[in-house]
Design a protein around this motif. Structure first.
Motif, PDB file in Angstrom:
ATOM      1  N   ASP A  38       0.824  -1.212   0.000  1.00 42.58           N
ATOM      2  CA  ASP A  38       0.000   0.000   0.000  1.00 42.58           C
ATOM      3  C   ASP A  38       0.859   1.263   0.000  1.00 42.58           C
ATOM      4  OD1 ASP A  38      -2.639  -0.508  -0.438  1.00 42.58           O
ATOM      5  OD2 ASP A  38      -3.229  -0.594   1.665  1.00 42.58           O
ATOM      6  N   SER A  41       1.639   1.650  -3.674  1.00 43.59           N
ATOM      7  CA  SER A  41       0.496   2.047  -4.503  1.00 43.59           C
ATOM      8  C   SER A  41       0.097   3.499  -4.236  1.00 43.59           C
ATOM      9  CB  SER A  41      -0.695   1.110  -4.276  1.00 43.59           C
ATOM     10  OG  SER A  41      -1.251   1.285  -2.995  1.00 43.59           O
ATOM     11  N   TYR A  42       0.095   3.904  -2.973  1.00 45.86           N
ATOM     12  CA  TYR A  42      -0.350   5.262  -2.651  1.00 45.86           C
ATOM     13  C   TYR A  42       0.682   6.303  -3.067  1.00 45.86           C
ATOM     14  CZ  TYR A  42      -2.725   8.999  -0.171  1.00 45.86           C
ATOM     15  OH  TYR A  42      -3.401  10.167   0.122  1.00 45.86           O
ATOM     16  N   LEU A  45       1.589   5.303  -7.324  1.00 47.58           N
ATOM     17  CA  LEU A  45       0.505   5.195  -8.300  1.00 47.58           C
ATOM     18  C   LEU A  45      -0.579   6.246  -8.091  1.00 47.58           C
ATOM     19  CD1 LEU A  45       0.154   1.296  -8.403  1.00 47.58           C
ATOM     20  CD2 LEU A  45       1.623   2.787  -9.785  1.00 47.58           C
ATOM     21  N   VAL A  50      -4.307  -0.582  -2.855  1.00 53.94           N
ATOM     22  CA  VAL A  50      -4.647  -1.875  -3.454  1.00 53.94           C
ATOM     23  C   VAL A  50      -5.074  -2.883  -2.392  1.00 53.94           C
ATOM     24  CG1 VAL A  50      -3.280  -1.640  -5.555  1.00 53.94           C
ATOM     25  CG2 VAL A  50      -2.197  -2.518  -3.463  1.00 53.94           C
ATOM     26  N   ASN A  56     -10.363   3.398  -0.854  1.00 50.32           N
ATOM     27  CA  ASN A  56     -10.643   3.601  -2.274  1.00 50.32           C
ATOM     28  C   ASN A  56     -12.085   4.029  -2.527  1.00 50.32           C
ATOM     29  OD1 ASN A  56      -8.067   3.044  -3.094  1.00 50.32           O
ATOM     30  ND2 ASN A  56      -8.462   0.910  -3.594  1.00 50.32           N
ATOM     31  N   ALA A  78      -8.610  -0.632  -9.071  1.00 47.70           N
ATOM     32  CA  ALA A  78      -8.139  -1.321  -7.870  1.00 47.70           C
ATOM     33  C   ALA A  78      -9.268  -2.102  -7.200  1.00 47.70           C
ATOM     34  CB  ALA A  78      -7.532  -0.318  -6.891  1.00 47.70           C
ATOM     35  N   ARG A 134       0.550   2.159 -14.998  1.00 42.92           N
ATOM     36  CA  ARG A 134      -0.129   2.384 -13.714  1.00 42.92           C
ATOM     37  C   ARG A 134      -1.319   1.450 -13.562  1.00 42.92           C
ATOM     38  NH1 ARG A 134      -3.510   7.895 -12.281  1.00 42.92           N
ATOM     39  NH2 ARG A 134      -3.569   7.687 -10.000  1.00 42.92           N
ATOM     40  N   LEU A 137      -0.166  -2.165 -13.026  1.00 36.52           N
ATOM     41  CA  LEU A 137       0.293  -2.375 -11.656  1.00 36.52           C
ATOM     42  C   LEU A 137      -0.883  -2.439 -10.675  1.00 36.52           C
ATOM     43  CD1 LEU A 137       3.380   0.010 -11.665  1.00 36.52           C
ATOM     44  CD2 LEU A 137       3.429  -2.482 -11.383  1.00 36.52           C
ATOM     45  N   LEU A 138      -1.850  -1.560 -10.850  1.00 38.95           N
ATOM     46  CA  LEU A 138      -3.026  -1.592  -9.987  1.00 38.95           C
ATOM     47  C   LEU A 138      -3.772  -2.916 -10.129  1.00 38.95           C
ATOM     48  CD1 LEU A 138      -4.411   2.037 -10.447  1.00 38.95           C
ATOM     49  CD2 LEU A 138      -3.463   1.053  -8.351  1.00 38.95           C
ATOM     50  N   LEU A 141      -1.500  -5.821  -8.465  1.00 40.54           N
ATOM     51  CA  LEU A 141      -1.452  -5.712  -7.014  1.00 40.54           C
ATOM     52  C   LEU A 141      -2.836  -5.846  -6.387  1.00 40.54           C
ATOM     53  CD1 LEU A 141       1.157  -2.829  -6.717  1.00 40.54           C
ATOM     54  CD2 LEU A 141       1.527  -5.266  -6.291  1.00 40.54           C
TER      55      LEU A 141
END
Length: 244
Positions: A38, A41-42, A45, A50, A56, A78, A134, A137-138, A141
């Protein structure tokens, strides 16, 4: 304080004859992984998690309201990926539900592949992450954290959900002796909170000071280690291996 320390010790170094056997420290390890992922991701991204789907949902509301720095599409990706990972994992682990270690090894194997794939994707893309990468990856994950959450839910080790701390923090405060409660499992709950904090701290330090993809590499290594331990545990026939 001594009761809290004893509970924390029993969580980190459990009695193998306990109902959950060696699962609690493995759940703590997965909680560290959550913090690492996380953090990536935060911070890398954008304003999106995630693992923390509550965040979210709120961020999606911010985006629709037009708040700066928030976008709807990444949060939706996500959320959908997380739900898909949880659904797929649930379908798979039901085939081995007679043995809890086999549930764990299947989930961990899937998650290792997804997180390792995300690390390789991040390495190839470089920094800053491009828009298309991006979303890849989201997706990877989100799927991985959905898998982890479904496995943790199936294993049902008390106070060690690996991704959600709201009820853990509530229980720590509401069940404390100061609040008139029994103070039960405070040590375990505090360890869970500390594990998430540690993962987030290390992940942020790696992103900010070293290399943005390193939290994913560390997460993949920890998951692989947990996978190796779970593989050995599949040979066990102890009472804790039986489903709840």
């Amino acid at each position: 304080m001594s009761a809290i320390l004893r509970e924390a010790w029993r969580t980190a170094v459990p009695d193998l004859d306990d109902r959950h056997g060696p699962l609690p420290p493995l759940m703590l390890l997965l909680t560290v992984v959550t913090g690492l992922i996380d953090a990536f991701s935060y911070l890398v991204l954008g304003h999106v998690f995630v693992a923390n789907m509550t965040g979210n949902v709120v961020f999606a509301g911010f985006a629709i309201a037009g708040a700066g720095g928030f976008a709807l599409a990444p949060n939706v990706v996500a959320l959908v990926a997380f739900a898909a990972g949880a659904f797929g994992c649930a379908r798979v682990i039901r085939t081995v539900w007679s043995h809890r270690a086999r549930v764990l090894i299947l989930a961990l194997a899937l998650q290792v592949l997804l997180v390792a794939g995300a690390f390789l994707t991040a390495e190839v893309s470089g920094s800053p992450v491009k828009a298309g990468t991006r979303y890849a990856l989201l997706s990877l994950l989100g799927l991985g954290m959905g898998v982890q959450n479904a496995a943790a839910r199936a294993l049902a080790v008390p106070d060690l959900t690996t991704t959600v701390l709201t009820l853990t923090i509530t229980g720590t405060a509401a069940d404390s002796r100061l609040a008139g409660g029994a103070g039960s499992r405070a040590g375990r709950r505090l360890l869970s909170i500390a594990a998430m904090f540690l993962g987030g701290l290390i992940g942020a330090l790696l992103v900010v000071n070293v290399r943005v993809s390193l939290p994913l590499l560390l997460a993949a290594v920890l998951l692989a280690a947990a996978c190796g331990i779970a593989w050995r545990l599949t040979r066990s026939s102890a009472p804790w291996t039986r489903p709840l």
